[in-house]
Scaffold this active site. Structure first.
Site, PDB file in Angstrom:
ATOM      1  N   GLY A  10       0.825  -1.196   0.000  1.00  0.00           N
ATOM      2  CA  GLY A  10       0.000   0.000   0.000  1.00  0.00           C
ATOM      3  C   GLY A  10       0.860   1.246   0.000  1.00  0.00           C
ATOM      4  O   GLY A  10       1.986   1.249  -0.502  1.00  0.00           O
ATOM      5  N   SER A  11       0.343   2.306   0.583  1.00  0.00           N
ATOM      6  CA  SER A  11       1.022   3.599   0.535  1.00  0.00           C
ATOM      7  C   SER A  11       1.977   3.780   1.704  1.00  0.00           C
ATOM      8  O   SER A  11       1.851   3.126   2.742  1.00  0.00           O
ATOM      9  CB  SER A  11      -0.010   4.730   0.552  1.00  0.00           C
ATOM     10  OG  SER A  11      -0.656   4.780   1.816  1.00  0.00           O
ATOM     11  N   GLY A  14       1.827   2.563   5.641  1.00  0.00           N
ATOM     12  CA  GLY A  14       2.956   1.765   6.119  1.00  0.00           C
ATOM     13  C   GLY A  14       3.625   2.389   7.327  1.00  0.00           C
ATOM     14  O   GLY A  14       4.032   1.682   8.264  1.00  0.00           O
ATOM     15  N   GLU A  49       5.668  -3.173   1.343  1.00  0.00           N
ATOM     16  CA  GLU A  49       5.908  -2.811  -0.050  1.00  0.00           C
ATOM     17  C   GLU A  49       5.009  -1.636  -0.342  1.00  0.00           C
ATOM     18  O   GLU A  49       3.786  -1.762  -0.328  1.00  0.00           O
ATOM     19  CB  GLU A  49       5.609  -3.990  -0.988  1.00  0.00           C
ATOM     20  CG  GLU A  49       6.204  -3.807  -2.384  1.00  0.00           C
ATOM     21  CD  GLU A  49       5.358  -2.947  -3.302  1.00  0.00           C
ATOM     22  OE1 GLU A  49       5.753  -1.795  -3.562  1.00  0.00           O
ATOM     23  OE2 GLU A  49       4.305  -3.417  -3.736  1.00  0.00           O
ATOM     24  N   CYS A  78       2.746   0.783  -8.531  1.00  0.00           N
ATOM     25  CA  CYS A  78       3.773   1.417  -7.701  1.00  0.00           C
ATOM     26  C   CYS A  78       5.085   1.561  -8.448  1.00  0.00           C
ATOM     27  O   CYS A  78       5.939   2.370  -8.064  1.00  0.00           O
ATOM     28  CB  CYS A  78       3.968   0.635  -6.406  1.00  0.00           C
ATOM     29  SG  CYS A  78       4.287  -1.118  -6.649  1.00  0.00           S
TER      30      CYS A  78
END
Length: 516
Positions: free
Chosen positions: A239-240, A244, A262, A296
């Site tokens: 995710g973002s 995170g 990630e 991403c």
């Protein structure tokens, strides 16, 4: 409607092998190409987090007892099911994410492929690093390294690859003997449930214990409860960076919990004068705008040598302006579908306006086209800036990740400046260079601060046979891909003595008669 045609169950959580319906419309997903079409609806139950974690904990001993071969047998059954249902999964991905048909089918096809990569034990494959080994320490003492599962793993999935990326965590985690609680993105709950249904069917077919894979739907409240729960041994998150960061903060007092993050990227592509400019232009445009910029690894920053900058930027803009934007299920070829939500579309247009206000030159203006169905469409955008900065300053070149088809470009006088500009970011996921010069290639591969560094290929796209991950705001040195097995188990070192000549150190006295 609570059940998409491709799903076996109504909207439900999976807890201890039981599908528990959660009817209602507290959480709803819609088709991004037809926002009036509901894809999935449910009302999440926060209490199911506790129950799912308890079920995963209870299933651990029996799941481990099946052994590596038994768990591999389950995964091969899953692989067969995933292969048979590529078309159904692709349809669901298309309907819930807005990905165009070819892109959705490509993601669906990755599910089965991950099993083969994970089970591969050929030299250099990921499995060889967690196979364990013995070494001779002395004539009578052996050193042994074994790998144990962490235990209960929470998998928190993203919306952009709602099947592939959770699957990339789950398959290796299961092989190593972990049990799982999956929390899909609240933007793509139907795909998350479809994934859980595949695993559940495979587990049942092979007589695995109930509770090995569990599913809990929900938004932020469910995610927070999951990643802060005392019954969790590991968190596998995609995710973002802001989310995170919160996960890391909430687990500061749990140093023994594995946290694999990630996150996003502000990925550069460098183009030098000696490059194959056709190859570079095609790959840069694809890397920037594939999946409507919602990867991403998408190219966010283009850094071009000043001697070719004007012509090359114009060529990329020409490619971008001719990309076909349209309905994901159109019969004619379509490169870009809609963004996942109206908010995501609006964020791209707001960022473009901000860049223009802060000194950027709009080379190609992104816009929201009128396409039948009223979807969240946006066309590619390109902004030229003077330079990039690795901070949040009020400038068009600041370090921001826009999750959509918006590319920024700048010109540089030499390779030194190109590398400095490529590294002018707090992210570090992917980077590319386009050149034929081996010295430039070697320098860039050595100096670019990213976990994935490509040569004459786009930043977007990765091989599952290689590690995948980044540093900085992009990740915490827990690469996935072929290295995903590494964060799914921990090494245990043993020294095994077979002799009877225990050494007597200085100042230490022992007499056999003391044993009676």
């Amino acid at each position: 409607m609570t059940r998409h045609a491709t799903l076996t169950h109504d909207a439900s959580d999976l807890v201890a092998g039981q599908w528990r319906p959660i009817p209602g419309e507290a959480l709803v997903s819609h088709n991004p190409a037809h926002p009036d079409q509901m894809v999935f609806a449910c009302s999440p139950k926060l209490a199911h987090v506790d129950e799912a974690l308890a079920a995963a904990r209870a299933a651990l001993p029996a799941w481990r007892a099946m052994g590596l071969d038994g768990r591999a047998r389950v995964l091969r059954t899953y692989q067969k099911l995933a292969s048979e249902r590529v078309d159904a999964m692709a349809e669901l991905i298309r309907h819930e994410t807005g990905k165009v048909h070819w892109d959705s089918k490509a993601e669906a096809g990755l599910l089965a492929g991950k099993v083969g990569i994970t089970l591969d034990d050929s030299p250099g494959a990921g499995r060889t690093r967690v196979a364990g080994f013995d070494i001779e320490l002395t004539e009578t003492r052996v050193g042994r390294c074994r790998f144990r599962p962490h235990g209960v793993m929470g998998v928190v999935g993203p919306f952009n690859f709602p099947a592939h990326l959770p699957n990339g965590h789950m398959v290796p985690a299961l092989l190593m003997g972990n049990t799982i609680v999956l929390k899909p993105s609240d933007k793509t709950p139907a795909v998350g449930q479809a994934l859980a249904e595949l695993f559940d069917e495979a587990l049942r077919a092979e007589g695995a214990p109930e509770g090995v894979v569990n599913l809990v739907h929900g938004a932020a409240d469910v995610a927070v409860k999951l990643v802060t729960h005392d019954e969790l041994d590991g968190i596998l998150f995609t995710g973002s960076w802001p989310v995170g960061r919160r996960i890391l903060e909430s687990n500061l007092d749990r140093p023994g919990r594995i946290v694999a993050l990630e996150m996003g990227g502000n990925n550069p592509a460098v183009v030098m004068p000696d490059a194959d400019l056709r190859q570079a232009a095609v790959e840069v445009a694809r890397g920037a705008f594939v999946t409507t910029g919602q990867r991403c690894t998408c190219t966010r920053r283009l850094i071009v040598h000043e001697s070719i900058a004007d012509g090359f930027i114009a060529a990329v803009a020409k490619i971008a302006s001719n990309l076909v934007v349209g309905p994901p299920d159109a019969e004619h070829p379509v490169f870009m579908g809609p963004l996942v939500t109206a908010e995501a579309r609006d964020a791209v247009l707001r960022e473009q306006a901000r860049q223009a206000e802060r000194g950027g030159e709009i080379v190609l203006a992104a816009s929201s086209p009128e396409i039948p169905g009223g979807g969240h469409y946006v066309t590619p955008g390109i902004t030229r800036v003077d330079r990039f900065y690795a901070d949040d300053r009020d400038d068009a070149g600041c370090d921001t990740e826009t999750f959509g088809p918006l590319l920024r470009v700048c010109a540089v006088p030499d390779l030194d400046t190109a590398i400095q500009q490529a590294n002018a970011t707090r992210f570090g996921l992917a980077a590319s260079i386009f050149t034929k010069d081996s010295t430039s290639i070697d320098r860039f591969c050595d100096e670019a601060r990213a976990g994935c560094v490509n040569v004459n290929a786009a930043t977007a796209g990765a091989s599952g046979k290689l590690p995948f991950g980044g540093l900085g705001f992009s990740g915490n040195h827990r690469p996935a891909g072929s290295f995903s097995l590494d964060y799914c188990a921990y090494p245990v070192a043993s020294m095994i003595e077979s002799g009877d000549a225990a050494a007597i150190p200085p100042g230490f006295t022992f007499e056999d008669s003391w044993l009676g």
